[in-house]
Design an enzyme around this catalytic site. Structure first.
Site, PDB file in Angstrom:
ATOM      1  N   TYR A 160       0.833  -1.200   0.000  1.00 48.71           N
ATOM      2  CA  TYR A 160       0.000   0.000   0.000  1.00 48.71           C
ATOM      3  C   TYR A 160       0.870   1.253   0.000  1.00 48.71           C
ATOM      4  CZ  TYR A 160      -4.220  -2.685   1.161  1.00 48.71           C
ATOM      5  OH  TYR A 160      -5.293  -3.542   1.140  1.00 48.71           O
ATOM      6  N   TYR A 194      -2.596  -9.668   0.178  1.00 43.85           N
ATOM      7  CA  TYR A 194      -1.644  -8.995   1.067  1.00 43.85           C
ATOM      8  C   TYR A 194      -1.082 -10.029   2.033  1.00 43.85           C
ATOM      9  CZ  TYR A 194      -0.103  -6.376   5.186  1.00 43.85           C
ATOM     10  OH  TYR A 194       0.620  -5.899   6.245  1.00 43.85           O
ATOM     11  N   ARG A 215      -4.069 -12.163   3.253  1.00 44.42           N
ATOM     12  CA  ARG A 215      -5.434 -11.771   2.912  1.00 44.42           C
ATOM     13  C   ARG A 215      -5.679 -12.030   1.432  1.00 44.42           C
ATOM     14  NH1 ARG A 215      -8.286  -6.825   4.216  1.00 44.42           N
ATOM     15  NH2 ARG A 215      -9.800  -8.490   4.099  1.00 44.42           N
ATOM     16  N   HIS A 218      -8.502  -7.662  -2.318  1.00 42.00           N
ATOM     17  CA  HIS A 218      -9.667  -6.912  -1.835  1.00 42.00           C
ATOM     18  C   HIS A 218      -9.488  -5.430  -2.125  1.00 42.00           C
ATOM     19  CE1 HIS A 218      -6.626  -6.734   1.326  1.00 42.00           C
ATOM     20  NE2 HIS A 218      -7.137  -5.554   1.630  1.00 42.00           N
ATOM     21  N   HIS A 220     -10.744  -1.602  -0.400  1.00 44.28           N
ATOM     22  CA  HIS A 220     -11.350  -0.971   0.783  1.00 44.28           C
ATOM     23  C   HIS A 220     -12.199   0.244   0.426  1.00 44.28           C
ATOM     24  CE1 HIS A 220      -8.674  -2.894   3.824  1.00 44.28           C
ATOM     25  NE2 HIS A 220      -7.821  -2.929   2.820  1.00 44.28           N
TER      26      HIS A 220
END
Ligand code: MBD
Ligand code: FE
Length: 306
Positions: A160, A194, A215, A218, A220
């Protein structure tokens, strides 16, 4: 150590608190957690060696800024969602768009645009382009004007921006304001999953628990609109093998929308010059009220110093 002996120590500690001084809420919570901790230490015969090892681990979590990651991985953040879901159900509130965890990687202040945004600072960072679109709707299904759709996701390495200093400011982070039609659309690419920083305190805890620290792919969202409760949610990219094995427990079945994959010919017929993936997803908002669990928790969030 028996109950009487444990309770005697607890009473000794509690006796130091002056009635009417300090913060009643903090007293109540601290004393309850301390009691549960002392009982656990006695019942499980947790050694001094283990207690200090745990303290070292907590200090490392702080130093490496992984407290949000631990909260996600131990299911604490998910538990808070489930508690709010339960409270909503008691209040007769039906969530057409489920909430799910924020995670620790939001950055405030991303660039805002009307109705449409491109999330990439530089184009074509991922393998397959993605258009995602839909509407922000009220409880009657009417479009909400002036809603803010904040969206963020990781790059093709699972990192990120801001937390990964190799990316430019706000890469893959944008804020989209709805017009009177309530519509939003963004262009980006299909993100990947992630994983926790390898060998960090969260990753080592997961390994010690016989778990993984990854993870599924996805995206957010924060959705805010005047008069409505803030919605914190995510969508999962359909087909990821970890969709129902998320280390952060964030997947909910209504948050896995179908992904359409358009061929070059189909894309061209729609005026685009490359094949792309497309996701349709609407956000259903709930009217804010003092009687329901708030949508905002005021946790400390990153922001870029200007
Ligand atoms: C993430 O990307 C995330 O969303 C969560 C909840 C935890 C760690 C990384
Ligand atoms: Fe994430």
């Amino acid at each position: 150590m028996n109950k009487e002996a444990i309770d005697a120590v607890l009473a000794e500690i509690l006796s130091k608190e002056k009635v009417g001084e300090g913060n009643e809420r903090i007293k109540e919570i601290t004393n309850r957690l301390l009691k549960d901790l002392f009982y656990a230490i006695a019942e499980l015969d947790i050694t001094a060696e283990e207690v200090w090892k745990a303290c070292d681990w907590i200090a490392e979590v702080g130093k490496k800024n992984e407290i949000g990651l631990v909260a996600a991985g131990i299911g604490l953040e998910h538990f808070l969602d489930e508690k709010m879901d339960w409270e909503d159900a008691q209040a007769g509130i039906e969530l057409k768009t489920p909430r799910t965890i924020e995670g620790p990687l939001y950055v405030a202040g991303a660039p805002e645009s009307l109705s449409y945004a491109e999330l990439e600072n530089e184009p074509n960072q991922g393998d397959e382009s993605l258009y995602m679109q839909g509407e922000v709707l009220d409880e009657e299904g009417n479009p909400i004007e002036g809603a803010l759709v904040e969206v963020w996701h990781c790059n093709q390495l699972g990192l990120y921006s801001y937390f990964d200093s190799s990316q430019s400011d706000y890469n893959l982070r944008r804020a989209i304001r709805t017009a009177a039609d309530g519509k939003y659309q963004f262009k980006s690419f299909l993100p990947v999953g992630y994983s926790c920083p390898p060998e960090g305190p969260t990753d080592r805890l997961m390994t010690a628990l016989g778990r993984h620290g990854s993870r599924p792919a996805h995206i957010h969202f924060f959705i805010t609109a005047p008069g409505y409760r803030k919605l914190t949610t995510q969508i999962n990219i359909e087909g990821d093998p970890l969709t129902y094995d998320d280390f952060a427990f964030a997947t909910k079945k209504d948050l896995v929308p179908p992904v359409k994959h358009l061929s070059l010919e189909e894309a061209k017929a729609m005026g685009k010059d490359e094949p792309f993936a497309s996701i349709d997803f609407n956000f259903h908002m709930v009217k804010d009220s003092e009687k329901i669990a708030p949508g905002e928790n005021h946790r400390t969030r990153a922001s870029i110093a200007s």
